[in-house]
Design an enzyme around this catalytic site. Structure first.
Site, PDB file in Angstrom:
ATOM      1  CE  LYS A 140      -5.355  -3.847   3.075  1.00 17.61           C
ATOM      2  NZ  LYS A 140      -5.471  -3.479   1.657  1.00 17.61           N
ATOM      3  CD  GLN A 166      -7.756  -3.469  -1.307  1.00 22.17           C
ATOM      4  OE1 GLN A 166      -7.524  -3.078  -0.172  1.00 22.17           O
ATOM      5  NE2 GLN A 166      -7.032  -4.395  -1.902  1.00 22.17           N
ATOM      6  CG  ASP A 201      -1.209   0.745  -0.428  1.00 25.70           C
ATOM      7  OD1 ASP A 201      -0.783  -0.116   0.364  1.00 25.70           O
ATOM      8  OD2 ASP A 201      -2.268   0.624  -1.067  1.00 25.70           O
TER       9      ASP A 201
END
Ligand code: NDP
Length: 300
Positions: free
Chosen positions: A54, A98, A121
């Site tokens: 990422k 994460q 997200d």
């Protein structure tokens, strides 16, 4: 019939190119550089790989990348303090914590502490509610990537019968919501669904997000249907040598490809789209934060 292969790798490269163009325009016209912060707690090897890739792709499209790596025994208080500082940082437009987090940390609490406008997200309860009511929100990356590929392949999705297999909060449910918002007739199948093969056989669009290697076979698929395979499963591959493994999806590729009209491969289908959509969400969040026009085609 042999299905058209929907090339997620090429599609993701195109999306990253669009993001890079928009980032360049933001810098040139407004002096703004979109920034993405990724918070990693602990040393889960898979998560470390995701976070590295990422960060690399964030920099490649011209955005600012910030990584916070915290010890596995970090307290909830300390993690919340990191999120708070990122919420308040004007140079950060997207924040991603994460998952999974170590067991002693409350994931819901942490995710819901992210500023919803920076929740790239799309897991914050406010964004879930906005998506559920058809309002502008941050959309979870994997379902967004699936939607982009479906729209690209079909044009309009209106009136199509869609079956989503899997009802997780990160893939199945938001995927179903997005398809509903695009006027599909949506069925969500899960582990308790009766006669699941018959349910799937009625679908013009099948999205499989189950986590069971090659569960969906060609017999389940209506001739000509579009199959989006979200699953990523590692299985033994003795044909490649002792101890070797390979990746497969939730759909049995060869038999499904014989019947379907279009299909995403694994690897090279949905997977690459997820990070591309994370970058797309970050540039969208940056535009919204600055009251600027959002890039076209990169949101739901
Ligand atoms: P979850 O384990 O959270 O959810 C799986 C879902 O599948 C559940 O709703 C479960 O039903 C359902 N299910 C399990 N067994 C069956 C069965 N026999 N028949 C029908 N439904 C079943 O998984 P995720 O949604 O997080 O992920 C799904 C897959 O997608 C995984 O392979 C994962 O690795 C992959 N993935 C890929 C991503 C990408 O970037 N390409 C991103 C995220 C995930 P129930 O609710 O009843 O238990």
């Amino acid at each position: 019939m042999t299905a058209t292969v929907i090339d997620g790798k090429a599609f993701a490269a195109k999306v990253r190119g669009q993001v890079a163009d928009h980032v360049a325009r933001l810098k040139e016209a407004h002096g703004i550089t979109p920034g993405l912060a990724v918070v990693l707690v602990g040393e889960d090897p898979a998560s470390q790989v995701y976070v590295r890739s990422k960060g690399k792709m964030t920099v490649e499209v011209g955005m600012k990348s910030v990584e916070h790596k915290l010890d596995a025994d970090t307290s909830e208080e300390d993690l919340l303090a990191v999120v708070k500082s990122l919420n308040e940082d004007p140079e950060i437009h997207g924040i991603l914590v994460q998952l999974p987090l170590p067991g002693h940390l409350n994931e819901d609490l942490v995710i819901n502490s992210i500023d919803p406008a920076k929740d790239v997200d799309g897991f914050h309860i406010s964004n879930v509610g906005l998506l559920g009511t058809g309002q502008k929100s941050m959309v979870p990356c994997t379902p967004l990537g699936c939607l982009m590929m479906l729209r690209d392949h079909h044009g309009s999705l209106s009136g199509l019968n869609a079956v989503v297999i899997g009802r997780s909060n990160i893939v199945g449910k938001p995927m179903a919501q997005l398809l509903l918002n695009d006027s599909c007739t949506v069925t969500i199948a899960h582990s308790r669904t009766k006669d699941i093969q018959d349910v799937v056989r009625g679908a013009d669009v099948v999205v499989a997000a189950v986590g069971r290697p090659e569960m969906v076979t060609g017999e389940w698929i209506k001739p000509g249907a579009t199959v989006i395979d979200v699953g990523i499963n590692r299985i033994d591959a003795p044909e490649k040598g002792e101890g070797k493994t390979r990746l497969v999806g939730d759909c049995h590729y060869d038999s499904c490809a014989e019947v379907a009209g279009a299909i995403t491969p694994v690897p090279g289908g949905v997977g690459p789209m997820t990070i591309a959509c994370l970058l797309a969400n970050t540039v969208t969040a940056c535009c919204r934060a600055n009251g600027l026009a959002e890039p076209e085609g990169l949101t739901a």
